[in-house]
Design an enzyme around this catalytic site. Structure first.
Site, PDB file in Angstrom:
ATOM      1  CB  SER A 150      -0.675   0.043   1.124  1.00  0.00           C
ATOM      2  OG  SER A 150      -1.495  -1.294   1.419  1.00  0.00           O
ATOM      3  CG  PHE A 151       1.596   2.709   2.933  1.00  0.00           C
ATOM      4  CD1 PHE A 151       0.525   3.522   2.750  1.00  0.00           C
ATOM      5  CD2 PHE A 151       1.322   1.778   4.284  1.00  0.00           C
ATOM      6  CE1 PHE A 151      -0.763   3.329   3.434  1.00  0.00           C
ATOM      7  CE2 PHE A 151       0.247   1.482   4.848  1.00  0.00           C
ATOM      8  CZ  PHE A 151      -0.901   2.411   4.530  1.00  0.00           C
ATOM      9  CG  ASP A 263      -0.619  -5.804   8.192  1.00  0.00           C
ATOM     10  OD1 ASP A 263      -1.791  -6.036   7.862  1.00  0.00           O
ATOM     11  OD2 ASP A 263      -0.032  -5.219   7.378  1.00  0.00           O
ATOM     12  CG  ASN A 268       2.737  -8.377   5.813  1.00  0.00           C
ATOM     13  OD1 ASN A 268       3.151  -8.127   4.801  1.00  0.00           O
ATOM     14  ND2 ASN A 268       1.899  -7.781   6.662  1.00  0.00           N
ATOM     15  CG  ASP A 281       4.074  -4.257   6.268  1.00  0.00           C
ATOM     16  OD1 ASP A 281       4.528  -3.295   6.729  1.00  0.00           O
ATOM     17  OD2 ASP A 281       3.020  -4.698   5.558  1.00  0.00           O
ATOM     18  CB  THR A 298      -5.101  -6.742   5.882  1.00  0.00           C
ATOM     19  OG1 THR A 298      -3.866  -6.206   5.516  1.00  0.00           O
ATOM     20  CG2 THR A 298      -5.718  -7.437   4.623  1.00  0.00           C
TER      21      THR A 298
HETATM   22  N1  ATP Z   1      12.953  -8.408   3.592  1.00  0.00           N
HETATM   23  C1  ATP Z   1      12.472  -8.622   2.496  1.00  0.00           C
HETATM   24  N2  ATP Z   1      12.881  -9.545   1.554  1.00  0.00           N
HETATM   25  C2  ATP Z   1      12.289  -9.950   0.605  1.00  0.00           C
HETATM   26  N3  ATP Z   1      11.184  -9.808   0.372  1.00  0.00           N
HETATM   27  C3  ATP Z   1      10.506  -8.569   0.949  1.00  0.00           C
HETATM   28  C4  ATP Z   1      11.225  -8.119   2.244  1.00  0.00           C
HETATM   29  N4  ATP Z   1      10.177  -7.544   2.778  1.00  0.00           N
HETATM   30  C5  ATP Z   1       9.303  -7.239   1.856  1.00  0.00           C
HETATM   31  N5  ATP Z   1       9.408  -7.927   0.911  1.00  0.00           N
HETATM   32  C6  ATP Z   1       8.444  -8.406  -0.444  1.00  0.00           C
HETATM   33  O1  ATP Z   1       7.789  -6.735  -0.488  1.00  0.00           O
HETATM   34  C7  ATP Z   1       6.319  -6.899  -0.007  1.00  0.00           C
HETATM   35  C8  ATP Z   1       5.751  -5.562   0.441  1.00  0.00           C
HETATM   36  O2  ATP Z   1       6.329  -5.253   1.352  1.00  0.00           O
HETATM   37  P1  ATP Z   1       5.887  -4.614   2.766  1.00  0.00           P
HETATM   38  O3  ATP Z   1       4.538  -5.485   3.154  1.00  0.00           O
HETATM   39  O4  ATP Z   1       6.740  -4.100   3.676  1.00  0.00           O
HETATM   40  O5  ATP Z   1       5.191  -3.337   2.076  1.00  0.00           O
HETATM   41  P2  ATP Z   1       3.695  -2.713   2.512  1.00  0.00           P
HETATM   42  O6  ATP Z   1       3.892  -1.266   1.741  1.00  0.00           O
HETATM   43  O7  ATP Z   1       3.678  -2.236   3.836  1.00  0.00           O
HETATM   44  O8  ATP Z   1       2.632  -3.506   2.196  1.00  0.00           O
HETATM   45  P3  ATP Z   1       1.196  -3.984   2.511  1.00  0.00           P
HETATM   46  O9  ATP Z   1       0.392  -2.881   1.889  1.00  0.00           O
HETATM   47  O10 ATP Z   1       1.028  -5.129   1.574  1.00  0.00           O
HETATM   48  O11 ATP Z   1       1.338  -4.415   4.095  1.00  0.00           O
HETATM   49  C9  ATP Z   1       6.268  -8.133   0.665  1.00  0.00           C
HETATM   50  O12 ATP Z   1       4.854  -8.534   0.710  1.00  0.00           O
HETATM   51  C10 ATP Z   1       7.122  -8.875   0.209  1.00  0.00           C
HETATM   52  O13 ATP Z   1       6.777  -9.878  -0.802  1.00  0.00           O
END
Ligand code: ATP
Length: 469
Positions: A150-151, A263, A268, A281, A298
């Site tokens: 999302s962000f 979350d 995640n 996350d 979510t």
């Molecule tokens: N340390 C990591 N190593 C590998 N892939 C990662 C890692 N961190 C995040 N990802 C990938 O990136 C995606 C998005 O990261 P993250 O969930 O932190 O972003 P977000 O914007 O907060 O997402 P959401 O809105 O889905 O909660 C994760 O679902 C995963 O596929």
């Protein structure tokens, strides 16, 4: 059972699914039994071998840790065999120092800085992991996108100094401000710098430029549990139990430090190259000694007390654990019925769950005790806290201390080539078109006089919305 059409989509925080997953092939359902012993470790399949793992070996560019001989394995019970108390003389991996450990006991994974004296220390909670000298974009070569949310967008990157691979989450400041996520983003950085646990992602450092915020984390190579679950449709009871048990240990750790995660969902949960979980996350994680009110999470996974805008506490993570276990066992979440988030919220408030008959009776009992709106009955929220969950009969065969040491083999080992930046387990995304690191004014650093809006968004920042990045 709901159609899988919707469920193939990843859920973002605002519940807008982002894309379909491509491969329909299941690494689990194609196997007659995921608990069938194999005589050798086979990437991408279930196996029964106990593996000595070593946390500090991640990203080490070394071969996967050797597995124990197959005499250790038995059918049918992945569960029985994997969770039983140790009969063998094998020592947990932490007793067997690797060469890396001997050279550099704590910091083998940290992205090296080119300034002499750069040093990462593992600190107890409430002290942050610090670096002498900050990272900047020039320390890394940015590669493909691993995921979007999302962000933010998460990239695979390679350190120019030690050639190791890391994941860097990039958040657009303008987007964070627009979506009123300034506080959550600052919290995410602070929480992640404080926690240290085998099943939680490690944040090595953060930095910013005029447009973006950057968070440097371990690259977790095995992909999302979400992808594995969708490809498998649902997990067999012992497999769901394995992942649920690792999540339970992580929640136990977070809650013991008064952190609510808020979350939990398969998107995640990442798999490391040995198949163990890493929770990523921390965008909604919050230090809450007593009660909080923010509506976040979510939709499918929200507890009724959150939906009803009541004050809530750690109880919400135990509800979400129930939803996660249900989804792993059934392949769909209990309150989704094809409708909008509003419909999901209505269902959550009614809290009526239809349990498919194939759910193991012990799992059924645990789920009823987690997915209950009655906070005086919800397991995890009672006097015994997380220990009540860990002592539930469904987890009876789990040896928690061995699990914590990753001394129990994971049911599925992702087929990755360790240490080479193998991102094959991640879906492909269109890449970012706007270049990072552009010079320019930073709209998030204000000089006095501050506007009311600015003060309200970040009252302690002295003009800087992201002071600690
Ligand atoms: N340390 C990591 N190593 C590998 N892939 C990662 C890692 N961190 C995040 N990802 C990938 O990136 C995606 C998005 O990261 P993250 O969930 O932190 O972003 P977000 O914007 O907060 O997402 P959401 O809105 O889905 O909660 C994760 O679902 C995963 O596929």
């Amino acid at each position: 059972m709901p159609s899988l059409g919707f469920l193939k989509k990843k859920r973002t925080k605002d519940s807008t699914g982002s894309r379909d997953l491509d491969s329909p092939t299941s690494p689990i359902k194609d196997t007659a039994s995921p608990i069938t012993p194999t005589s050798s470790r086979k990437s991408g399949s279930f196996h029964l071998h106990r593996t000595k793992t070593n946390d500090s070996s991640q990203n080490s560019q070394a071969a996967a840790a050797p597995s124990k001989p197959s005499s250790d394995s038995m059918n049918p019970a992945f569960a029985q065999q994997q969770y039983a108390s140790p009969q063998s003389t094998a020592q947990p991996s932490h007793n067997t120092p690797s060469i890396q450990n001997l050279i550099h006991p704590h910091n083998t994974n940290a992205p090296a800085k080119n300034n002499a004296g750069a040093n990462f220390q593992t600190q107890p909670l409430n002290q942050t992991r610090t670096t002498k000298g900050k990272y900047s974009l020039t320390d890394f070569t940015i590669q493909r996108t691993l995921g979007t949310g999302s962000f933010g967008r998460v990239h695979l990157v390679q350190s120019k100094h030690n050639q190791r691979f890391y994941a860097v989450k990039v958040l657009k400041k303008a987007q964070v401000v627009k979506m009123k996520q300034v506080e959550h983003t600052n919290d995410e950085r602070r929480m992640l710098q404080q926690v240290k646990h085998p099943f939680l992602i490690t944040l090595w450092g953060t930095f910013q430029d005029s447009k973006n915020l950057y968070m440097v984390m371990d690259f977790v190579e095995g992909g999302e549990l979400f992808s594995l679950l969708r490809k498998s449709q649902r997990f067999p009871n012992p497999v769901a139990k394995f992942y649920a048990a690792e999540v339970t240990l992580a929640l136990d750790y977070l809650h013991s430090h008064n952190i609510i995660y808020r979350d939990l969902k398969p998107e995640n949960l990442l798999l490391d190259r040995h198949g163990h979980l890493k929770i990523t996350d921390f965008g909604f994680a919050k230090e809450v000694p007593d009660i909080t009110w923010t509506l976040c999470g979510t939709p499918d996974y929200l507890a009724p007390e959150v939906v009803a805008s009541k004050g809530y506490n750690k109880s919400v993570d135990w509800w979400s654990l129930g939803i996660l276990i249900f989804e792993m066992l059934c392949g769909f979440t209990p309150f989704w019925d094809g409708g909008s988030p509003m419909k999901i919220y209505e269902n959550i408030l009614k809290s009526r769950v239809k349990y498919p008959p194939y759910i193991h009776p012990d799992a059924h009992d645990l789920l009823q005790k987690l997915i209950t709106p009655d906070l005086t009955k919800r397991l995890g929220n009672l006097h015994g806290g997380s220990k009540d969950v860990m002592n539930h009969p469904w987890f009876a065969e789990v040896t928690w201390d061995r699990l914590q040491k990753k001394d129990i083999d994971a049911p599925y080992v992702p087929p990755v080539r360790a240490g080479v930046g193998d991102a094959s387990q991640f879906d492909k995304y269109p890449e970012e078109t706007e270049a990072y690191g552009q010079a320019g004014d930073d709209p998030c650093v204000k000089s006095p006089p501050y506007t009311v809006d600015h003060i309200l968004t970040c009252p302690n920042s002295h003009g800087h919305l992201f002071p600690d990045f």
